[in-house]
Write a protein that holds these residues in place. Structure first.
Motif, PDB file in Angstrom:
ATOM      1  N   TYR A 131      -1.383   3.496  -7.450  1.00 51.13           N
ATOM      2  CA  TYR A 131      -1.904   4.314  -6.353  1.00 51.13           C
ATOM      3  C   TYR A 131      -1.943   5.773  -6.780  1.00 51.13           C
ATOM      4  O   TYR A 131      -1.052   6.255  -7.473  1.00 51.13           O
ATOM      5  CB  TYR A 131      -1.023   4.162  -5.104  1.00 51.13           C
ATOM      6  N   GLN A 161       0.839  -1.195   0.000  1.00 50.35           N
ATOM      7  CA  GLN A 161       0.000   0.000   0.000  1.00 50.35           C
ATOM      8  C   GLN A 161       0.874   1.244   0.000  1.00 50.35           C
ATOM      9  O   GLN A 161       1.916   1.279   0.625  1.00 50.35           O
ATOM     10  CB  GLN A 161      -0.894   0.039   1.245  1.00 50.35           C
ATOM     11  N   GLN A 165       0.366   5.563   0.310  1.00 53.30           N
ATOM     12  CA  GLN A 165      -0.501   6.715   0.512  1.00 53.30           C
ATOM     13  C   GLN A 165       0.198   7.942  -0.077  1.00 53.30           C
ATOM     14  O   GLN A 165       1.391   8.157   0.160  1.00 53.30           O
ATOM     15  CB  GLN A 165      -0.775   6.946   1.996  1.00 53.30           C
ATOM     16  N   GLY A 186       4.288   4.404   3.093  1.00 56.73           N
ATOM     17  CA  GLY A 186       3.940   3.020   2.819  1.00 56.73           C
ATOM     18  C   GLY A 186       5.123   2.266   2.261  1.00 56.73           C
ATOM     19  O   GLY A 186       6.139   2.128   2.922  1.00 56.73           O
ATOM     20  N   ARG A 187       5.021   1.815   1.024  1.00 58.19           N
ATOM     21  CA  ARG A 187       6.095   1.079   0.358  1.00 58.19           C
ATOM     22  C   ARG A 187       7.340   1.935   0.227  1.00 58.19           C
ATOM     23  O   ARG A 187       7.248   3.161   0.207  1.00 58.19           O
ATOM     24  CB  ARG A 187       5.625   0.673  -1.040  1.00 58.19           C
TER      25      ARG A 187
END
Length: 124
Positions: free
Chosen positions: A113, A1, A3, A26-27
């Motif tokens: 994303y 995920q 953001q 996140g990642r």
């Protein structure tokens, strides 16, 4: 995920400048390409600029080439878009997006994303 949160939009006169930022969490930020897209009212979303995971490769839409610069800070986990010589037709909601791989891509489908967007309005 991942953001993504964009900031830096606003109202500016034609010929002016703005710098957009996109904070990622996140990642591992340095493991994926990033891009900027925009959508004007009544128009489809369009590609603006992209950078590879390392920042070594960048690509731009013809409409912004020479005026916009995409960059990233892999320590601060932040993507930037420096916009100079703004035109009325640059008015749009600007989105940052995180890619599915390290390679830069111009196609929206290659991004997993998306942020919520930041509004840029250029007045004449």
């Amino acid at each position: 995920q991942v953001q993504l949160v964009e900031s830096g939009g606003g109202l500016v006169q034609a010929g002016g400048s703005l710098r957009l930022s996109c904070a990622a969490s996140g990642r591992t930020f340095s493991s994926y390409a990033m891009g900027w897209f925009r959508q004007a009212p009544g128009k489809e979303r369009e590609f603006v600029a992209t950078t590879s995971a390392s920042g070594s490769y960048t690509y731009y839409a013809d409409s912004v080439k020479g005026r916009f610069t995409i960059s990233r800070d892999n320590v601060k986990n932040t993507l930037y878009l420096q916009m100079n010589s703004l035109k009325v037709e640059d008015t749009a909601l600007y989105y940052c997006a995180a890619g599915s791989s390290r390679a830069a891509h111009t196609a929206a489908a290659r991004y997993d994303y998306w942020g919520q967007g930041t509004q840029v309005t250029v007045s004449s």
